[in-house]
Motif scaffolding. Structure first.
Motif, PDB file in Angstrom:
ATOM      1  N   ASP A 100       0.947  -1.189  -0.029  1.00  0.00           N
ATOM      2  CA  ASP A 100      -0.064   0.007  -0.073  1.00  0.00           C
ATOM      3  C   ASP A 100       0.914   1.192   0.014  1.00  0.00           C
ATOM      4  OD1 ASP A 100      -1.943   1.865   0.169  1.00  0.00           O
ATOM      5  OD2 ASP A 100      -2.514   1.333   2.264  1.00  0.00           O
ATOM      6  N   GLU A 101       1.356   1.526  -1.253  1.00  0.00           N
ATOM      7  CA  GLU A 101       2.213   2.791  -1.273  1.00  0.00           C
ATOM      8  C   GLU A 101       1.729   3.598  -2.553  1.00  0.00           C
ATOM      9  OE1 GLU A 101       6.548   1.178  -0.077  1.00  0.00           O
ATOM     10  OE2 GLU A 101       5.671   0.398  -2.101  1.00  0.00           O
ATOM     11  N   LEU A 102       1.953   4.792  -2.604  1.00  0.00           N
ATOM     12  CA  LEU A 102       1.595   5.639  -3.656  1.00  0.00           C
ATOM     13  C   LEU A 102       2.796   5.629  -4.555  1.00  0.00           C
ATOM     14  CD1 LEU A 102      -0.604   7.236  -5.053  1.00  0.00           C
ATOM     15  CD2 LEU A 102       0.082   9.115  -3.965  1.00  0.00           C
ATOM     16  N   ILE A 103       2.916   5.043  -5.577  1.00  0.00           N
ATOM     17  CA  ILE A 103       4.085   4.572  -6.406  1.00  0.00           C
ATOM     18  C   ILE A 103       4.327   6.158  -7.515  1.00  0.00           C
ATOM     19  CG2 ILE A 103       5.207   3.088  -8.095  1.00  0.00           C
ATOM     20  CD1 ILE A 103       4.914   2.029  -5.498  1.00  0.00           C
ATOM     21  N   ILE A 104       5.490   6.379  -7.537  1.00  0.00           N
ATOM     22  CA  ILE A 104       5.869   7.485  -8.437  1.00  0.00           C
ATOM     23  C   ILE A 104       7.249   6.912  -9.346  1.00  0.00           C
ATOM     24  CG2 ILE A 104       6.518   9.850  -8.641  1.00  0.00           C
ATOM     25  CD1 ILE A 104       4.794  10.723  -6.314  1.00  0.00           C
ATOM     26  N   GLN A 105       6.972   7.010 -10.354  1.00  0.00           N
ATOM     27  CA  GLN A 105       8.301   6.546 -11.269  1.00  0.00           C
ATOM     28  C   GLN A 105       8.762   7.756 -12.073  1.00  0.00           C
ATOM     29  OE1 GLN A 105       7.759   2.156 -12.885  1.00  0.00           O
ATOM     30  NE2 GLN A 105       6.395   3.572 -13.984  1.00  0.00           N
ATOM     31  N   THR A 106       9.820   8.218 -11.316  1.00  0.00           N
ATOM     32  CA  THR A 106      10.186   9.734 -11.963  1.00  0.00           C
ATOM     33  C   THR A 106      11.194   9.555 -12.986  1.00  0.00           C
ATOM     34  OG1 THR A 106      12.283   9.508 -10.460  1.00  0.00           O
ATOM     35  CG2 THR A 106      10.399  10.479  -9.440  1.00  0.00           C
ATOM     36  N   ASP A 107      11.388   8.553 -13.638  1.00  0.00           N
ATOM     37  CA  ASP A 107      11.934   8.185 -14.884  1.00  0.00           C
ATOM     38  C   ASP A 107      10.959   8.286 -16.113  1.00  0.00           C
ATOM     39  OD1 ASP A 107      10.966   5.852 -14.232  1.00  0.00           O
ATOM     40  OD2 ASP A 107      12.481   4.634 -15.060  1.00  0.00           O
ATOM     41  N   GLN A 108       9.773   8.456 -15.804  1.00  0.00           N
ATOM     42  CA  GLN A 108       8.553   8.370 -16.732  1.00  0.00           C
ATOM     43  C   GLN A 108       8.130   9.869 -17.050  1.00  0.00           C
ATOM     44  OE1 GLN A 108       7.906   5.538 -18.606  1.00  0.00           O
ATOM     45  NE2 GLN A 108       9.195   4.248 -17.013  1.00  0.00           N
ATOM     46  N   ASP A 109       7.393  10.105 -18.123  1.00  0.00           N
ATOM     47  CA  ASP A 109       6.869  11.389 -18.548  1.00  0.00           C
ATOM     48  C   ASP A 109       6.078  11.761 -17.248  1.00  0.00           C
ATOM     49  OD1 ASP A 109       5.692  13.451 -19.767  1.00  0.00           O
ATOM     50  OD2 ASP A 109       4.719  12.367 -21.282  1.00  0.00           O
ATOM     51  N   PRO A 110       6.072  13.116 -16.893  1.00  0.00           N
ATOM     52  CA  PRO A 110       5.187  13.613 -15.630  1.00  0.00           C
ATOM     53  C   PRO A 110       3.955  13.831 -16.382  1.00  0.00           C
ATOM     54  CG  PRO A 110       7.347  14.601 -15.696  1.00  0.00           C
ATOM     55  CD  PRO A 110       7.444  13.853 -16.867  1.00  0.00           C
ATOM     56  N   GLY A 111       3.799  13.941 -17.538  1.00  0.00           N
ATOM     57  CA  GLY A 111       2.445  14.154 -18.148  1.00  0.00           C
ATOM     58  C   GLY A 111       1.444  13.152 -18.150  1.00  0.00           C
ATOM     59  N   THR A 112       2.079  11.715 -17.614  1.00  0.00           N
ATOM     60  CA  THR A 112       1.178  10.757 -17.480  1.00  0.00           C
ATOM     61  C   THR A 112       0.807  10.301 -16.019  1.00  0.00           C
ATOM     62  OG1 THR A 112       3.259   9.185 -17.192  1.00  0.00           O
ATOM     63  CG2 THR A 112       2.544   9.335 -19.533  1.00  0.00           C
ATOM     64  N   VAL A 113       0.852  11.252 -15.205  1.00  0.00           N
ATOM     65  CA  VAL A 113       0.766  11.234 -13.953  1.00  0.00           C
ATOM     66  C   VAL A 113      -0.866  10.920 -13.582  1.00  0.00           C
ATOM     67  CG1 VAL A 113      -0.222  13.865 -13.615  1.00  0.00           C
ATOM     68  CG2 VAL A 113       0.702  12.388 -11.754  1.00  0.00           C
ATOM     69  N   GLY A 114      -1.019   9.971 -13.012  1.00  0.00           N
ATOM     70  CA  GLY A 114      -2.356   9.451 -12.515  1.00  0.00           C
ATOM     71  C   GLY A 114      -2.441   8.318 -11.546  1.00  0.00           C
ATOM     72  N   TRP A 115      -3.345   8.177 -10.976  1.00  0.00           N
ATOM     73  CA  TRP A 115      -3.416   7.124 -10.031  1.00  0.00           C
ATOM     74  C   TRP A 115      -3.615   5.776 -10.847  1.00  0.00           C
ATOM     75  CZ3 TRP A 115      -7.777   3.654  -7.981  1.00  0.00           C
ATOM     76  CH2 TRP A 115      -7.385   3.054  -6.813  1.00  0.00           C
ATOM     77  N   LEU A 116      -2.316   4.838 -10.318  1.00  0.00           N
ATOM     78  CA  LEU A 116      -2.136   3.657 -10.661  1.00  0.00           C
ATOM     79  C   LEU A 116      -1.791   3.555 -12.258  1.00  0.00           C
ATOM     80  CD1 LEU A 116      -5.187   1.412  -8.993  1.00  0.00           C
ATOM     81  CD2 LEU A 116      -2.475   1.695  -8.238  1.00  0.00           C
ATOM     82  N   SER A 117      -1.441   4.818 -12.833  1.00  0.00           N
ATOM     83  CA  SER A 117      -0.930   4.663 -14.097  1.00  0.00           C
ATOM     84  C   SER A 117       0.533   4.058 -14.230  1.00  0.00           C
ATOM     85  CB  SER A 117      -0.980   6.237 -14.689  1.00  0.00           C
ATOM     86  OG  SER A 117       0.295   6.896 -14.084  1.00  0.00           O
ATOM     87  N   TRP A 118       1.299   4.016 -13.240  1.00  0.00           N
ATOM     88  CA  TRP A 118       2.362   3.337 -13.376  1.00  0.00           C
ATOM     89  C   TRP A 118       2.167   1.561 -13.298  1.00  0.00           C
ATOM     90  CZ3 TRP A 118       3.419  -0.875 -10.184  1.00  0.00           C
ATOM     91  CH2 TRP A 118       2.522  -1.028  -8.970  1.00  0.00           C
ATOM     92  N   ALA A 119       1.227   1.196 -12.872  1.00  0.00           N
ATOM     93  CA  ALA A 119       0.946  -0.186 -13.097  1.00  0.00           C
ATOM     94  C   ALA A 119       0.177  -0.340 -14.435  1.00  0.00           C
ATOM     95  CB  ALA A 119       0.107  -0.888 -11.801  1.00  0.00           C
ATOM     96  N   LEU A 120      -0.754   0.440 -14.717  1.00  0.00           N
ATOM     97  CA  LEU A 120      -1.437   0.172 -15.873  1.00  0.00           C
ATOM     98  C   LEU A 120      -1.199   0.581 -17.067  1.00  0.00           C
ATOM     99  CD1 LEU A 120      -5.158   0.971 -14.029  1.00  0.00           C
ATOM    100  CD2 LEU A 120      -3.901  -1.117 -14.171  1.00  0.00           C
ATOM    101  N   ALA A 121      -0.348   1.516 -17.418  1.00  0.00           N
ATOM    102  CA  ALA A 121       0.309   2.209 -18.380  1.00  0.00           C
ATOM    103  C   ALA A 121       1.773   2.553 -18.512  1.00  0.00           C
ATOM    104  CB  ALA A 121      -0.619   3.383 -18.938  1.00  0.00           C
ATOM    105  N   ASN A 122       2.470   1.997 -17.545  1.00  0.00           N
ATOM    106  CA  ASN A 122       3.913   2.369 -17.307  1.00  0.00           C
ATOM    107  C   ASN A 122       4.021   3.896 -17.315  1.00  0.00           C
ATOM    108  OD1 ASN A 122       6.552   1.607 -17.032  1.00  0.00           O
ATOM    109  ND2 ASN A 122       7.044   2.069 -19.267  1.00  0.00           N
ATOM    110  N   GLY A 123       2.993   4.446 -16.582  1.00  0.00           N
ATOM    111  CA  GLY A 123       2.964   5.976 -16.726  1.00  0.00           C
ATOM    112  C   GLY A 123       4.069   6.602 -15.211  1.00  0.00           C
ATOM    113  N   TRP A 124       3.809   7.815 -14.926  1.00  0.00           N
ATOM    114  CA  TRP A 124       4.710   8.511 -13.879  1.00  0.00           C
ATOM    115  C   TRP A 124       4.114   7.902 -12.595  1.00  0.00           C
ATOM    116  CZ3 TRP A 124       8.172  12.332 -13.294  1.00  0.00           C
ATOM    117  CH2 TRP A 124       8.187  12.805 -11.962  1.00  0.00           C
TER     118      TRP A 124
END
Length: 180
Positions: A100-124
């Motif tokens: 239960d963590e709010l994941i932020i992938q700083t190596d991704q495009d900040p324009g893809t920010v969104g809840w669970l976008s890291w898991a569902l779309a390889n986003g920020w």
């Protein structure tokens, strides 16, 4: 006595003593502080929906490293027994919500920010204030988002479609709380 002979040493001593006097470390001993973690919330709904009230103290007082061992079974049981969803939905929700963590992938495009976008779309990852995370979570649990079979129409939304007060344009961005 000329003023220039005593003014400079006086000013220098005030600056030196004043600088020392303003240093909190000069007066306070260094102590180790311990804190009692009362609650933590990384992803919306993990504690509020999936876990029984009796489990909240355990979830709130442990770290994310223990989530899979301590709450995965309870999360999956809720999805199976209350929402009536299959093992694929159970496992998918457990995989993206635990730990239960709010994941932020700083190596991704900040324009893809969104809840669970890291898991569902390889986003920020992260989340925007405007993300309707409750509806997204309820849709994943009860709606067709992850599987169109055995859904619970009417439960996939909280039906709160907007804030009643707009966000602020500057920090802290959230509107002031409503006071009684």
């Amino acid at each position: 006595m000329r003023t220039s002979k005593w003014v400079m040493p006086a000013v220098l001593s005030v600056v030196l003593v004043g600088g020392w006097a303003c240093n909190p470390d000069a007066f306070q001993p260094t102590t180790v502080r311990t804190f009692n973690q009362v609650q933590r919330l990384g992803n919306p709904l993990v504690s509020e929906v999936f876990l029984a009230k009796r489990s909240h103290p355990v979830h709130g007082s442990t770290g994310p490293a223990q989530d899979n061992a301590l709450i995965s079974a309870e999360l999956k049981a809720f999805v199976a027994n209350v929402a009536g969803r299959n093992a694929t939905v159970q496992n998918t929700l457990a995989a993206v919500l635990l730990p239960d963590e709010l994941i932020i992938q700083t190596d991704q495009d900040p324009g893809t920010v969104g809840w669970l976008s890291w898991a569902l779309a390889n986003g920020w990852g992260g989340r925007k204030l405007t993300d309707d995370v409750v509806d997204a979570g309820l849709d994943a649990i009860f709606g067709p988002l992850l599987d169109p079979n055995n859904t619970s129409p009417g439960l996939e939304s909280d039906h709160v479609d907007a804030n009643d007060v707009p966000f602020l344009g500057t920090f802290p961005y959230l509107a002031a709380p409503h006071l009684p």
